[in-house]
Motif scaffolding. Sequence first.
Motif, PDB file in Angstrom:
ATOM      1  N   SER A 105       0.827  -1.211   0.000  1.00 57.28           N
ATOM      2  CA  SER A 105       0.000   0.000   0.000  1.00 57.28           C
ATOM      3  C   SER A 105       0.856   1.255   0.000  1.00 57.28           C
ATOM      4  O   SER A 105       0.553   2.236  -0.702  1.00 57.28           O
ATOM      5  CB  SER A 105      -0.938  -0.012   1.204  1.00 57.28           C
ATOM      6  OG  SER A 105      -1.775  -1.148   1.190  1.00 57.28           O
ATOM      7  N   LEU A 106       1.945   1.249   0.786  1.00 55.06           N
ATOM      8  CA  LEU A 106       2.828   2.414   0.804  1.00 55.06           C
ATOM      9  C   LEU A 106       3.524   2.614  -0.542  1.00 55.06           C
ATOM     10  O   LEU A 106       3.652   3.754  -1.015  1.00 55.06           O
ATOM     11  CB  LEU A 106       3.863   2.253   1.918  1.00 55.06           C
ATOM     12  CG  LEU A 106       3.336   2.353   3.360  1.00 55.06           C
ATOM     13  CD1 LEU A 106       4.460   2.106   4.360  1.00 55.06           C
ATOM     14  CD2 LEU A 106       2.708   3.724   3.604  1.00 55.06           C
ATOM     15  N   LEU A 107       3.948   1.526  -1.158  1.00 59.91           N
ATOM     16  CA  LEU A 107       4.620   1.655  -2.455  1.00 59.91           C
ATOM     17  C   LEU A 107       3.673   2.187  -3.527  1.00 59.91           C
ATOM     18  O   LEU A 107       4.011   3.117  -4.272  1.00 59.91           O
ATOM     19  CB  LEU A 107       5.204   0.303  -2.875  1.00 59.91           C
ATOM     20  CG  LEU A 107       6.375  -0.224  -2.046  1.00 59.91           C
ATOM     21  CD1 LEU A 107       6.791  -1.605  -2.520  1.00 59.91           C
ATOM     22  CD2 LEU A 107       7.558   0.745  -2.119  1.00 59.91           C
ATOM     23  N   ALA A 112       1.586   6.786  -6.615  1.00 65.25           N
ATOM     24  CA  ALA A 112       0.458   7.575  -7.118  1.00 65.25           C
ATOM     25  C   ALA A 112       0.544   9.023  -6.645  1.00 65.25           C
ATOM     26  O   ALA A 112       0.246   9.959  -7.410  1.00 65.25           O
ATOM     27  CB  ALA A 112      -0.853   6.939  -6.672  1.00 65.25           C
ATOM     28  N   TYR A 113       0.960   9.235  -5.413  1.00 68.87           N
ATOM     29  CA  TYR A 113       1.070  10.607  -4.903  1.00 68.87           C
ATOM     30  C   TYR A 113       2.158  11.383  -5.635  1.00 68.87           C
ATOM     31  O   TYR A 113       1.964  12.554  -6.005  1.00 68.87           O
ATOM     32  CB  TYR A 113       1.361  10.560  -3.406  1.00 68.87           C
ATOM     33  CG  TYR A 113       1.501  11.920  -2.768  1.00 68.87           C
ATOM     34  CD1 TYR A 113       0.385  12.651  -2.398  1.00 68.87           C
ATOM     35  CD2 TYR A 113       2.767  12.475  -2.530  1.00 68.87           C
ATOM     36  CE1 TYR A 113       0.505  13.901  -1.814  1.00 68.87           C
ATOM     37  CE2 TYR A 113       2.910  13.714  -1.946  1.00 68.87           C
ATOM     38  CZ  TYR A 113       1.766  14.417  -1.603  1.00 68.87           C
ATOM     39  OH  TYR A 113       1.900  15.666  -1.027  1.00 68.87           O
ATOM     40  N   LEU A 114       3.314  10.760  -5.851  1.00 71.10           N
ATOM     41  CA  LEU A 114       4.391  11.451  -6.556  1.00 71.10           C
ATOM     42  C   LEU A 114       4.040  11.676  -8.025  1.00 71.10           C
ATOM     43  O   LEU A 114       4.410  12.721  -8.608  1.00 71.10           O
ATOM     44  CB  LEU A 114       5.685  10.649  -6.438  1.00 71.10           C
ATOM     45  CG  LEU A 114       6.297  10.573  -5.028  1.00 71.10           C
ATOM     46  CD1 LEU A 114       7.531   9.693  -5.038  1.00 71.10           C
ATOM     47  CD2 LEU A 114       6.633  11.959  -4.513  1.00 71.10           C
ATOM     48  N   GLN A 115       3.336  10.750  -8.632  1.00 67.80           N
ATOM     49  CA  GLN A 115       2.931  10.936 -10.025  1.00 67.80           C
ATOM     50  C   GLN A 115       1.963  12.098 -10.170  1.00 67.80           C
ATOM     51  O   GLN A 115       1.940  12.793 -11.195  1.00 67.80           O
ATOM     52  CB  GLN A 115       2.268   9.645 -10.548  1.00 67.80           C
ATOM     53  CG  GLN A 115       3.251   8.535 -10.851  1.00 67.80           C
ATOM     54  CD  GLN A 115       3.898   8.692 -12.210  1.00 67.80           C
ATOM     55  OE1 GLN A 115       4.221   9.798 -12.652  1.00 67.80           O
ATOM     56  NE2 GLN A 115       4.103   7.580 -12.886  1.00 67.80           N
ATOM     57  N   ILE A 122      11.052  12.358 -11.845  1.00 64.55           N
ATOM     58  CA  ILE A 122      11.412  12.536 -10.434  1.00 64.55           C
ATOM     59  C   ILE A 122      10.916  11.351  -9.601  1.00 64.55           C
ATOM     60  O   ILE A 122      11.612  10.878  -8.693  1.00 64.55           O
ATOM     61  CB  ILE A 122      10.841  13.863  -9.907  1.00 64.55           C
ATOM     62  CG1 ILE A 122      11.430  15.047 -10.692  1.00 64.55           C
ATOM     63  CG2 ILE A 122      11.111  14.017  -8.414  1.00 64.55           C
ATOM     64  CD1 ILE A 122      10.879  16.389 -10.280  1.00 64.55           C
ATOM     65  N   THR A 123       9.727  10.861  -9.913  1.00 65.26           N
ATOM     66  CA  THR A 123       9.199   9.697  -9.206  1.00 65.26           C
ATOM     67  C   THR A 123      10.091   8.473  -9.401  1.00 65.26           C
ATOM     68  O   THR A 123      10.434   7.764  -8.449  1.00 65.26           O
ATOM     69  CB  THR A 123       7.781   9.389  -9.689  1.00 65.26           C
ATOM     70  OG1 THR A 123       6.957  10.545  -9.492  1.00 65.26           O
ATOM     71  CG2 THR A 123       7.202   8.220  -8.923  1.00 65.26           C
TER      72      THR A 123
END
Length: 314
Positions: A105-107, A112-115, A122-123
């Motif tokens: 879930s964290l990965l 998704a948050y960085l994208q 950068i992601t």
Amino acid sequence: MSKRTFGTHHHNRGGHGRRGSSVTVIQTNVHYSYLRTAKITFYVVLAVVGIFAAVISTYYLPPLAAVPIGLAAGTLIGGLAAAFITVWPVLRAIWWWLPEIILVSLLIGGWAYLQEHTNPLITGAAYASVIASCGLVPACRRYTIALVWCLIVRHRLRACFATFLPTDRHGHLPFIGLAKPIPVGERVWVWLRPGLSLDQIESQLGRIAVACWAASVTVTKARTSNAAAIYLDIKRRDVLGGLVGSPLTEELPADVPAITRPVAPVPAQLDLADVPDTDDTAPSERPARKNGRSPAATGAAAKTAPEDPDLDWI
């Protein structure tokens, strides 16, 4: 549904085809056991909570209105308790895979948050840097491998308990808690169910070590006041076998002369001159003993034997 499985079954007809495998999530006896416990819990909680709620409601409402309130409160709380007991086998299966679920879930959530907030390059660079640090930095690599072994050990222990530990008629297994890395391997907290003891676990330590791919396994009590809580130490290495550097040796000066201590000569044979002299006094001249004791040291002279030889026998 008596049991829940994944996969499909293919019957082997005429020697052709392969029989499919299934993975049992909830055993049939465990499922029925928890359903029966949930029903009993529902009626007990309904009666207790309903009576208390009705009695308390009579102070504020008429008795006819307090009875429905008591039934509603007992039904609500009893239903929640019964639902929790019913789904407990599923919650326990989720607990077995909880670290992996949180990690995935964290990965996925981090990606998704960085994208959404940054550039895809950068992601990718952020994830690549994390993976590279976990693989190239020695301290991070050792800690990552230790955490991976903690995840593996929990599943291996569950397989051990389901394979050769005795179970009751409901099929209950020991509850496997969290695992943490220790210098020699991993330490797992386990809660034993009624019917198991520390002696039974000690008799299976060799088989547990083989199943966990470890050198040896030891078991100790986690609490002195409760024998159900134990620690399983999965040992993979010997921390006392290596050399440990000490910074104290760097503080010693290099020009210290060696100190030669004199060594005393060791006698090769017995020297009679070193033997102390013995008492050469004749037995007749020694003081007589009475009852094994020497006479008292006084000024009076000791009595001698009589002159008559006929009285020697007296």
